[in-house]
Structures are given as structure tokens and as C-alpha cells.
Design a protein around this motif. Structure first.
Motif, PDB file in Angstrom:
ATOM      1  N   MET A 123       0.841  -1.200   0.000  1.00 24.82           N
ATOM      2  CA  MET A 123       0.000   0.000   0.000  1.00 24.82           C
ATOM      3  C   MET A 123       0.875   1.248   0.000  1.00 24.82           C
ATOM      4  SD  MET A 123      -1.449  -0.096   3.885  1.00 24.82           S
ATOM      5  CE  MET A 123      -0.385   0.313   5.283  1.00 24.82           C
ATOM      6  N   PRO A 124       0.381   2.353  -0.558  1.00 25.18           N
ATOM      7  CA  PRO A 124       1.183   3.570  -0.633  1.00 25.18           C
ATOM      8  C   PRO A 124       1.374   4.224   0.731  1.00 25.18           C
ATOM      9  CG  PRO A 124      -0.676   3.606  -2.179  1.00 25.18           C
ATOM     10  CD  PRO A 124      -0.929   2.498  -1.214  1.00 25.18           C
ATOM     11  N   VAL A 125       2.582   4.692   0.988  1.00 19.17           N
ATOM     12  CA  VAL A 125       2.803   5.562   2.147  1.00 19.17           C
ATOM     13  C   VAL A 125       1.992   6.826   1.921  1.00 19.17           C
ATOM     14  CG1 VAL A 125       4.499   7.043   3.293  1.00 19.17           C
ATOM     15  CG2 VAL A 125       5.104   4.694   2.704  1.00 19.17           C
ATOM     16  N   ALA A 126       1.239   7.247   2.928  1.00 19.55           N
ATOM     17  CA  ALA A 126       0.423   8.449   2.745  1.00 19.55           C
ATOM     18  C   ALA A 126      -0.089   8.969   4.072  1.00 19.55           C
ATOM     19  CB  ALA A 126      -0.762   8.164   1.821  1.00 19.55           C
ATOM     20  N   GLY A 127       0.031  10.270   4.252  1.00 18.76           N
ATOM     21  CA  GLY A 127      -0.601  10.942   5.370  1.00 18.76           C
ATOM     22  C   GLY A 127      -1.710  11.854   4.883  1.00 18.76           C
ATOM     23  N   SER A 128      -1.872  11.910   3.532  1.00 18.04           N
ATOM     24  CA  SER A 128      -2.895  12.756   2.924  1.00 18.04           C
ATOM     25  C   SER A 128      -3.292  12.157   1.581  1.00 18.04           C
ATOM     26  CB  SER A 128      -2.363  14.171   2.694  1.00 18.04           C
ATOM     27  OG  SER A 128      -1.320  14.149   1.736  1.00 18.04           O
ATOM     28  N   LYS A 129      -4.417  12.606   1.056  1.00 20.70           N
ATOM     29  CA  LYS A 129      -4.874  12.129  -0.249  1.00 20.70           C
ATOM     30  C   LYS A 129      -3.873  12.486  -1.345  1.00 20.70           C
ATOM     31  CE  LYS A 129      -8.914  12.284  -3.310  1.00 20.70           C
ATOM     32  NZ  LYS A 129     -10.304  12.810  -3.475  1.00 20.70           N
ATOM     33  N   LYS A 130      -3.282  13.661  -1.267  1.00 20.41           N
ATOM     34  CA  LYS A 130      -2.302  14.091  -2.260  1.00 20.41           C
ATOM     35  C   LYS A 130      -1.108  13.136  -2.276  1.00 20.41           C
ATOM     36  CE  LYS A 130       0.584  18.083  -3.522  1.00 20.41           C
ATOM     37  NZ  LYS A 130       1.898  17.406  -3.427  1.00 20.41           N
ATOM     38  N   GLU A 131      -0.585  12.812  -1.110  1.00 16.29           N
ATOM     39  CA  GLU A 131       0.557  11.907  -1.033  1.00 16.29           C
ATOM     40  C   GLU A 131       0.161  10.506  -1.498  1.00 16.29           C
ATOM     41  OE1 GLU A 131       4.101  10.739   2.152  1.00 16.29           O
ATOM     42  OE2 GLU A 131       2.216  11.597   2.876  1.00 16.29           O
ATOM     43  N   LEU A 132      -1.049  10.101  -1.182  1.00 18.46           N
ATOM     44  CA  LEU A 132      -1.544   8.794  -1.619  1.00 18.46           C
ATOM     45  C   LEU A 132      -1.545   8.701  -3.138  1.00 18.46           C
ATOM     46  CD1 LEU A 132      -3.022   6.081  -0.876  1.00 18.46           C
ATOM     47  CD2 LEU A 132      -5.157   7.355  -1.119  1.00 18.46           C
ATOM     48  N   GLU A 133      -2.057   9.728  -3.779  1.00 16.32           N
ATOM     49  CA  GLU A 133      -2.144   9.725  -5.235  1.00 16.32           C
ATOM     50  C   GLU A 133      -0.764   9.739  -5.886  1.00 16.32           C
ATOM     51  OE1 GLU A 133      -4.690  13.056  -5.871  1.00 16.32           O
ATOM     52  OE2 GLU A 133      -6.536  11.873  -5.620  1.00 16.32           O
ATOM     53  N   GLU A 134       0.178  10.432  -5.269  1.00 21.79           N
ATOM     54  CA  GLU A 134       1.531  10.496  -5.815  1.00 21.79           C
ATOM     55  C   GLU A 134       2.220   9.132  -5.787  1.00 21.79           C
ATOM     56  OE1 GLU A 134       3.390  13.430  -3.400  1.00 21.79           O
ATOM     57  OE2 GLU A 134       2.594  15.137  -4.536  1.00 21.79           O
ATOM     58  N   ASN A 135       1.917   8.335  -4.772  1.00 19.27           N
ATOM     59  CA  ASN A 135       2.604   7.049  -4.610  1.00 19.27           C
ATOM     60  C   ASN A 135       1.852   5.863  -5.205  1.00 19.27           C
ATOM     61  OD1 ASN A 135       4.943   7.930  -3.173  1.00 19.27           O
ATOM     62  ND2 ASN A 135       3.699   8.164  -1.325  1.00 19.27           N
ATOM     63  N   THR A 136       0.606   6.084  -5.614  1.00 18.92           N
ATOM     64  CA  THR A 136      -0.231   4.963  -6.041  1.00 18.92           C
ATOM     65  C   THR A 136       0.208   4.331  -7.361  1.00 18.92           C
ATOM     66  OG1 THR A 136      -2.212   5.624  -4.832  1.00 18.92           O
ATOM     67  CG2 THR A 136      -2.552   4.322  -6.818  1.00 18.92           C
ATOM     68  N   GLU A 137       0.298   5.111  -8.425  1.00 19.76           N
ATOM     69  CA  GLU A 137       0.564   4.520  -9.738  1.00 19.76           C
ATOM     70  C   GLU A 137       1.911   3.803  -9.812  1.00 19.76           C
ATOM     71  OE1 GLU A 137       0.408   5.615 -14.517  1.00 19.76           O
ATOM     72  OE2 GLU A 137      -0.368   7.032 -13.037  1.00 19.76           O
ATOM     73  N   PRO A 138       3.007   4.392  -9.293  1.00 12.01           N
ATOM     74  CA  PRO A 138       4.275   3.649  -9.314  1.00 12.01           C
ATOM     75  C   PRO A 138       4.189   2.331  -8.546  1.00 12.01           C
ATOM     76  CG  PRO A 138       4.671   5.971  -8.856  1.00 12.01           C
ATOM     77  CD  PRO A 138       3.185   5.760  -8.763  1.00 12.01           C
ATOM     78  N   LEU A 139       3.432   2.328  -7.451  1.00 11.08           N
ATOM     79  CA  LEU A 139       3.312   1.111  -6.653  1.00 11.08           C
ATOM     80  C   LEU A 139       2.468   0.059  -7.379  1.00 11.08           C
ATOM     81  CD1 LEU A 139       3.952  -0.414  -4.105  1.00 11.08           C
ATOM     82  CD2 LEU A 139       2.005   0.686  -2.990  1.00 11.08           C
ATOM     83  N   ILE A 140       1.440   0.484  -8.088  1.00 10.48           N
ATOM     84  CA  ILE A 140       0.646  -0.468  -8.875  1.00 10.48           C
ATOM     85  C   ILE A 140       1.526  -1.157  -9.909  1.00 10.48           C
ATOM     86  CG2 ILE A 140      -1.150  -0.630 -10.643  1.00 10.48           C
ATOM     87  CD1 ILE A 140      -2.751   1.434  -9.076  1.00 10.48           C
ATOM     88  N   GLU A 141       2.385  -0.398 -10.568  1.00 11.82           N
ATOM     89  CA  GLU A 141       3.287  -0.995 -11.569  1.00 11.82           C
ATOM     90  C   GLU A 141       4.239  -1.992 -10.916  1.00 11.82           C
ATOM     91  OE1 GLU A 141       2.953  -0.702 -14.819  1.00 11.82           O
ATOM     92  OE2 GLU A 141       1.191   0.522 -14.357  1.00 11.82           O
ATOM     93  N   PHE A 142       4.712  -1.665  -9.721  1.00 12.74           N
ATOM     94  CA  PHE A 142       5.586  -2.581  -8.978  1.00 12.74           C
ATOM     95  C   PHE A 142       4.848  -3.873  -8.654  1.00 12.74           C
ATOM     96  CE2 PHE A 142       7.018  -4.065  -4.732  1.00 12.74           C
ATOM     97  CZ  PHE A 142       8.320  -4.437  -5.060  1.00 12.74           C
ATOM     98  N   CYS A 143       3.614  -3.759  -8.190  1.00 15.24           N
ATOM     99  CA  CYS A 143       2.814  -4.939  -7.839  1.00 15.24           C
ATOM    100  C   CYS A 143       2.547  -5.802  -9.076  1.00 15.24           C
ATOM    101  CB  CYS A 143       1.498  -4.522  -7.203  1.00 15.24           C
ATOM    102  SG  CYS A 143       1.660  -3.826  -5.544  1.00 15.24           S
ATOM    103  N   LYS A 144       2.271  -5.162 -10.189  1.00 16.87           N
ATOM    104  CA  LYS A 144       2.041  -5.908 -11.430  1.00 16.87           C
ATOM    105  C   LYS A 144       3.275  -6.697 -11.838  1.00 16.87           C
ATOM    106  CE  LYS A 144       0.214  -3.435 -14.763  1.00 16.87           C
ATOM    107  NZ  LYS A 144      -0.041  -2.217 -15.581  1.00 16.87           N
ATOM    108  N   ALA A 145       4.432  -6.095 -11.658  1.00 22.52           N
ATOM    109  CA  ALA A 145       5.681  -6.747 -12.052  1.00 22.52           C
ATOM    110  C   ALA A 145       6.035  -7.910 -11.133  1.00 22.52           C
ATOM    111  CB  ALA A 145       6.819  -5.724 -12.073  1.00 22.52           C
ATOM    112  N   LYS A 146       5.721  -7.771  -9.851  1.00 21.86           N
ATOM    113  CA  LYS A 146       6.129  -8.775  -8.863  1.00 21.86           C
ATOM    114  C   LYS A 146       5.023  -9.769  -8.504  1.00 21.86           C
ATOM    115  CE  LYS A 146       9.479  -9.070  -7.284  1.00 21.86           C
ATOM    116  NZ  LYS A 146      10.634  -9.845  -7.773  1.00 21.86           N
TER     117      LYS A 146
END
Length: 252
Positions: A210-233
Motif C-alpha cells: 500500500m502507498p505511504v500516505a498521510g494525505s490524499k495528495k501523497e496517496l495519489e503520488e505514490n499509487t501509480e508507481p506502486l501499482i506498476e511494482f505490484c504488477k511486475a512482482k
């Protein structure tokens, strides 16, 4: 002394049971600080405290005035009557680190009554504190979300990664799964090796990132790169619905 920071009825926002209606109990105190996550909270005394996204439930020095001391199990059980709940609703115990109270008689009594009433109990834990499943068999009826901290937490390896504890929990619990907090800057080969150094202690346990996030803005910034990581692994991506919907961690 057991300290309760807050309680609220919402949906589970993370991990395997995301979307499940759940009554949350957030307990105060933790054996880690996780300042590497870089989340900041301003205390009533004006101090700006660095830590995880629930630092207000971790830092006793600056937030104790907001923690509620619990002297008997009934004080916790009576909270259920404050809400209009479905029968045997899921209960989530979080923090801080709820397992700092694992051997407390009041805490164990609380768990035993919840299990008797048919509730599913999920612990959100950093997986570094041992649980005595033989002395307290009620823990065998619980689910454990193992949020093992990675190097991005800022905690030393020998403190955050205890393979024997992970194995013991995953082997004895009703259910268990890994849940890692990851920011986009941490996604690299070293991250893959870190996660594998954790999962090797329980290879059959599912992994949620799950994305590190203390706010919705930070959540959105970390979401897409993490989804790509999950897809790869081949890992499961876990959103953080409470932050995405309410832009907050407290009481939602």
C-alpha cells in the motif's frame, strides 16, 4: 496500563479485508517511531512530532493527554453499545502497536469476550512482538495484518525484522497476511530484496503493498508507481480507502 486513543465505526481501508464494515479500536503506544515515513503531527503543546501517519497514537510524550486509560475490559466492551452495529461486526485493533498489550489480563479478557460474541478480530501489527499462543489461545482465533516495517521506516533491521516472530504468528493465527507501506522513491531492486527477506519467513502468506500516505495528495503520488511494482512482482495492491475518501486517518 492500557491506553485507548480513539474508536470509530467505518470500513476497513487497507489490506485483505478492504471495504469490510469494521469497528476500530486505536490503542496508544508503540515499540517503534518510524520517523523515516516523514509524517508530521502538531501536538497541543505546539510541538511538531515526526513519525508514521498515526504518530498521535505513538508518541506518549506529546499526546498522552489525549489517551484514555483503561482499567477493565468492560470499559472497552461498552464502546460497542455506542454504535448501531450489525451482528458480530468485524473488530480491528490498531495503534500505535496493539500487541504491546498482548500479555495484559484486561486486554486478553477483552479479546475473549469478543470471540465469544462471534466477532472476527484483526490485529494491525508491525510483527516484531511475540505472541504466546499457548498461554493465550484466544490469539489463535484472530487475524494478523503483518505490517513489517522496511528500511524506509528509519528503524534498524534487528528491531523491525524478527523472523521467528513472523513465523510463529503466521503459523498459529486464524489468518495472516503481509502489508507493506511503500513510497515511490523506495521502488527499486533493493526493495524487492527487502520484501523477500521478510516473506521468506512465511512464504505462503499473501503480500499486500500500500502507498505511504498521510494525505490524499501523497496517496495519489505514490499509487501509480506502486501499482506498476505490484504488477511486475505479482503482489496485491492495497489502496487506502479511508485516506482516498476522507483525506484523513483519524476517526474514519
Amino acid at each position: 496500563m492500557i491506553y485507548l486513543v480513539e474508536h470509530f465505526y467505518s470500513i476497513q481501508g487497507e489490506g485483505k479485508y478492504v471495504g469490510t464494515p469494521s469497528l476500530f479500536f486505536r490503542f496508544g503506544g508503540c515499540n517503534m517511531k518510524c520517523e523515516g515515513f516523514g509524517c508530521k503531527e502538531t501536538a497541543s503543546d505546539g510541538a511538531e512530532v515526526l513519525g508514521c501517519d498515526t504518530v498521535y497514537a505513538v508518541n506518549k510524550e506529546h499526546f498522552l493527554q489525549n489517551w484514555i486509560p483503561i482499567n477493565k475490559a468492560q470499559e472497552l466492551l461498552s464502546i460497542l453499545s455506542l454504535y448501531d452495529l450489525p451482528e458480530a461486526v468485524d473488530i480491528v485493533l490498531t495503534g500505535g502497536e496493539p500487541l504491546i498489550y498482548a500479555n495484559d489480563e484486561i486486554f486478553v479478557d477483552f479479546l475473549e469476550v469478543l470471540v465469544e460474541q462471534g466477532h472476527q478480530i484483526t490485529f494491525e501489527t508491525n510483527g516484531s512482538l511475540a505472541v504466546d499462543f499457548e498461554k493465550y489461545p484466544v490469539y489463535k482465533e484472530c487475524v494478523f495484518a503483518l505490517s513489517i516495517k522496511l528500511s524506509n521506516s528509519g528503524e534498524p533491521l534487528n528491531k523491525r525484522l524478527r523472523g521467528n516472530v513472523i513465523y510463529n504468528i503466521a503459523s498459529n493465527a486464524k489468518d495472516a497476511f503481509f502489508k507493506f507501506s511503500i513510497d515511490k522513491e523506495s521502488i527499486n531492486i533493493a526493495l524487492e530484496e527487502e520484501i523477500e527477506s521478510v516473506t521468506i519467513h512465511s512464504p505462503q502468506t499473501k503480500v499486500y503493498c500500500m502507498p505511504v500516505a498521510g494525505s490524499k495528495k501523497e496517496l495519489e503520488e505514490n499509487t501509480e508507481p506502486l501499482i506498476e511494482f505490484c504488477k511486475a512482482k505479482g503482489y496485491n495492491f492495497s489502496d487506502r480507502l479511508h485516506i482516498r475518501i476522507w483525506d484523513a486517518n483519524k476517526g474514519v
